[in-house]
Design a protein around this motif. Structure first.
Motif, PDB file in Angstrom:
ATOM      1  N   VAL A 299       0.843  -1.191   0.000  1.00 16.58           N
ATOM      2  CA  VAL A 299       0.000   0.000   0.000  1.00 16.58           C
ATOM      3  C   VAL A 299       0.883   1.246   0.000  1.00 16.58           C
ATOM      4  O   VAL A 299       1.828   1.347   0.793  1.00 16.58           O
ATOM      5  N   ASP A 300       0.581   2.177  -0.866  1.00 20.25           N
ATOM      6  CA  ASP A 300       1.295   3.449  -0.907  1.00 20.25           C
ATOM      7  C   ASP A 300       0.782   4.330   0.227  1.00 20.25           C
ATOM      8  O   ASP A 300      -0.379   4.743   0.229  1.00 20.25           O
ATOM      9  N   GLY A 301       1.640   4.625   1.190  1.00 17.96           N
ATOM     10  CA  GLY A 301       1.224   5.429   2.336  1.00 17.96           C
ATOM     11  C   GLY A 301       0.742   6.802   1.962  1.00 17.96           C
ATOM     12  O   GLY A 301      -0.073   7.410   2.682  1.00 17.96           O
ATOM     13  N   ALA A 302       1.211   7.343   0.826  1.00 18.84           N
ATOM     14  CA  ALA A 302       0.763   8.672   0.401  1.00 18.84           C
ATOM     15  C   ALA A 302      -0.735   8.662   0.101  1.00 18.84           C
ATOM     16  O   ALA A 302      -1.439   9.652   0.357  1.00 18.84           O
ATOM     17  N   LYS A 303      -1.229   7.548  -0.432  1.00 13.17           N
ATOM     18  CA  LYS A 303      -2.665   7.453  -0.706  1.00 13.17           C
ATOM     19  C   LYS A 303      -3.459   7.461   0.591  1.00 13.17           C
ATOM     20  O   LYS A 303      -4.529   8.071   0.681  1.00 13.17           O
ATOM     21  N   VAL A 304      -2.955   6.774   1.612  1.00 12.27           N
ATOM     22  CA  VAL A 304      -3.649   6.748   2.904  1.00 12.27           C
ATOM     23  C   VAL A 304      -3.654   8.135   3.522  1.00 12.27           C
ATOM     24  O   VAL A 304      -4.660   8.579   4.097  1.00 12.27           O
TER      25      VAL A 304
END
Length: 439
Positions: free
Chosen positions: A262-267
Motif C-alpha cells: 500500500v502506498d502510504g501517500a494514498k492513505v
C-alpha cells in the motif's frame, strides 16, 4: 494486416476531402444501411472512410422505443450513474461509454419515441463495411459516431462508438519527436478525430447522416480490426471513474487483499478527506494512527486477540464459540496496512449533569464517524479496498498501551487497507423510501 504504420509528421502533403452523402431516405427498422449508402453513392473508392450517425443504425436495428419516457429509457440503458444534476444524467452504458443520458436521444425521431444506441456498434460498422464490399467491390472504413460532451470543455463533439476497417488509435509511446524527446503518453484517438471531422459536413438538422472522408486511406485496415474498445478507458486506468453521484457508493467492505504493498501517500490523502468532516464547537476530534510496520501490526493484533479471548471466557462462552468469534478478526491480519482512527474530546464542553455530558460525547462520536466515512470513501477513490472493524473499541487500554497513545485518545475501531484480491459481494438492495419518515 493493419496498413497504418507511418508517423503522422512524415505526411506533410496530406489533402482530405470531406463531403456528405445526400439522398439517404428516412431509415426504418429492417433497412440495410449499407444498401442505402451504396444506392446514394455508388462511386465510393478503396480507402474511403464512412462516418455514419449512430441514430440511423439504431433505427435500422429496431432500437427505437415508443411510449416510454426518456428517463425510463435512460434507466434501462444505464449500467452506472456517474453524475446527476436536475434532469441531466451522465451515465455509463453497457458498452463502457460514459455519456449524457446513457446515449438515449429524443431528437430527429418521431414524436413519442426515443432512440437507444445500437447494442453492438462495432457490429453495425462491420455490417455496413461488408455490404459496401459485396456491392461495389471496394474496401472502406466505417465509423459509427455519436455526440459526446467533454468533462472540461463546453459544447459537444462527435466521437466514435463503433469502428470497422479503421485504426482506432495510433500509439506513439516509446517513439521520439523531431527534437529527440521521448513520447510517453501520446495515444492519438484517430477514430474520434475522424468522427468529429465527418460531423462538420453531416450537420445536425440537414438530414445527411453519412459523410465520406477521402484522402487518408493509410488509416484504413484490411481487416475489420479491434473495434472501439481501444478507445474505452478501462476502469483500473480511469483517474476520474467516480462521479459526483457514485463516489460515496465506491466504498465497499473488502475482506480479501492481495500482497501488493500500500502506498502510504494514498492513505495520507484519505486522512485529508477524513479531517474535512463536520465537528462540534469548531474542534478537530480525529486522530489517525497509521500502522505501516508489520511488526507493530502483529504485536497489536496479538495483544487484542488475547484481550478478546479473556473477555469471551469471562462471558462463559465455549472454546469453540470463542475460536469462531476470534476468526472474525482475520481480516485485520490479512491486510498489509492498518489504520486506527481515534476520538479525542479536546474542546468539548463540561456540564453539571450527566445527561448533557453524555450528549456532548455523542456529538464527538458522530463527528468521528463522519471522519471515518470520509476516510473510507477516499480510500476507494484512491483504488484501495478497506474494511472497518470495531474490535479496538473493546480493548482501548490495550491498544493505547501497545501503540503508546495518550490517555485521552479513544480508538474507534481499526481499518484494514489493501488492494482487493476479489470483488466485493453484491450489496443487498435497499430503497431510500424504506428508511424515511415524513412528518
Amino acid at each position: 494486416m493493419n496498413r497504418t504504420r507511418r508517423r503522422r509528421h512524415s505526411q506533410p502533403d496530406v489533402r482530405l476531402e470531406l463531403f456528405p452523402i445526400p439522398g439517404i431516405p428516412e431509415v426504418r427498422e429492417g433497412d440495410d444501411i449499407g444498401e442505402l449508402i451504396v444506392a446514394a453513392m455508388p462511386d465510393l473508392r478503396d480507402g474511403d472512410i464512412l462516418v455514419v450517425t449512430s441514430k440511423i443504425a439504431s433505427k435500422a436495428e429496431g432500437r427505437v422505443r415508443r411510449g416510454v419516457s426518456r428517463n425510463e429509457a435512460v434507466a434501462t440503458e444505464t449500467r452506472r450513474v456517474v453524475a446527476r444534476r436536475g434532469e441531466t444524467v451522465i451515465a455509463e452504458t453497457a458498452h463502457g461509454f460514459v455519456m449524457a443520458a446513457a446515449g438515449v436521444d429524443a431528437s430527429n425521431t418521431e414524436s413519442g419515441t426515443v432512440v437507444l444506441l445500437p447494442v453492438d456498434p462495432d457490429a453495425s460498422a462491420v455490417a455496413v463495411r461488408t455490404r459496401v464490399r459485396e456491392r461495389l467491390g471496394v474496401s472502406v472504413g466505417v465509423i459509427i459516431s455519436d455526440t459526446f460532451g467533454r468533462a472540461w470543455r463546453n459544447g459537444q463533439t462527435d466521437l466514435a462508438v463503433g469502428v470497422a476497417g479503421v485504426t482506432p488509435a495510433l500509439d506513439y509511446r516509446g517513439m521520439s519527436d523531431d527534437h529527440g524527446n521521448a513520447l510517453e503518453v501520446t495515444l492519438t484517438a484517430i477514430a474520434d478525430e475522424l468522427a468529429a471531422a465527418g460531423d462538420l459536413v453531416k450537420g445536425k438538422v440537414a438530414q445527411t447522416p453519412v459523410a465520406v472522408i477521402r484522402g487518408i486511406a493509410e488509416y484504413t485496415t484490411d481487416e475489420d480490426g479491434p473495434g472501439v474498445r481501444e478507445l474505452v478507458r478501462q476502469s483500473e486506468d480511469d483517474m476520474f471513474r467516480y462521479g459526483s453521484r457514485d463516489v460515496v457508493f465506491a466504498r465497499r467492505t473488502i475482506r480479501e487483499f492481495s500482497a501488493e504493498p500500500v502506498d502510504g501517500a494514498k492513505v495520507r490523502r484519505a486522512v485529508d478527506a477524513a479531517i474535512s468532516a463536520p465537528a462540534p464547537h469548531h474542534t478537530t476530534p480525529w486522530r489517525f494512527v497509521l500502522l505501516e510496520s508489520a511488526e507493530i501490526r502483529e504485536k497489536l493484533l496479538d495483544a487484542m486477540r488475547e484481550a478478546w479471548i479473556a473477555d469471551l471466557r469471562g462471558d462463559g462462552l465455549s472454546e469453540e464459540s470463542i475460536a469462531r468469534r476470534v476468526r472474525r478478526g482475520d481480516v485485520l491480519r490479512a491486510a498489509p496496512y492498518l489504520a486506527v482512527p481515534c476520538l479525542i474530546m479536546d474542546g468539548s464542553h463540561t456540564y453539571r449533569d450527566d445527561r448533557r455530558n453524555a450528549a456532548e460525547r455523542e456529538m464527538f462520536v458522530v463527528a468521528t464517524g463522519a471522519g471515518v466515512q470520509n476516510f473510507l470513501v477516499q480510500l476507494a477513490v484512491e483504488g484501495l479496498g478497506s474494511a472497518w472493524v470495531s474490535s479496538t473499541m473493546f480493548c482501548r487500554d490495550v491498544v493505547r498501551e501497545v501503540l503508546d497513545l495518550p490517555p485521552g485518545w479513544d480508538p474507534m475501531g481499526a481499518v484494514a487497507i489493501g488492494h482487493p484480491a476479489a470483488p466485493p459481494r453484491d450489496r443487498a438492495p435497499r430503497q431510500a423510501t424504506d428508511f424515511i419518515v415524513v412528518r
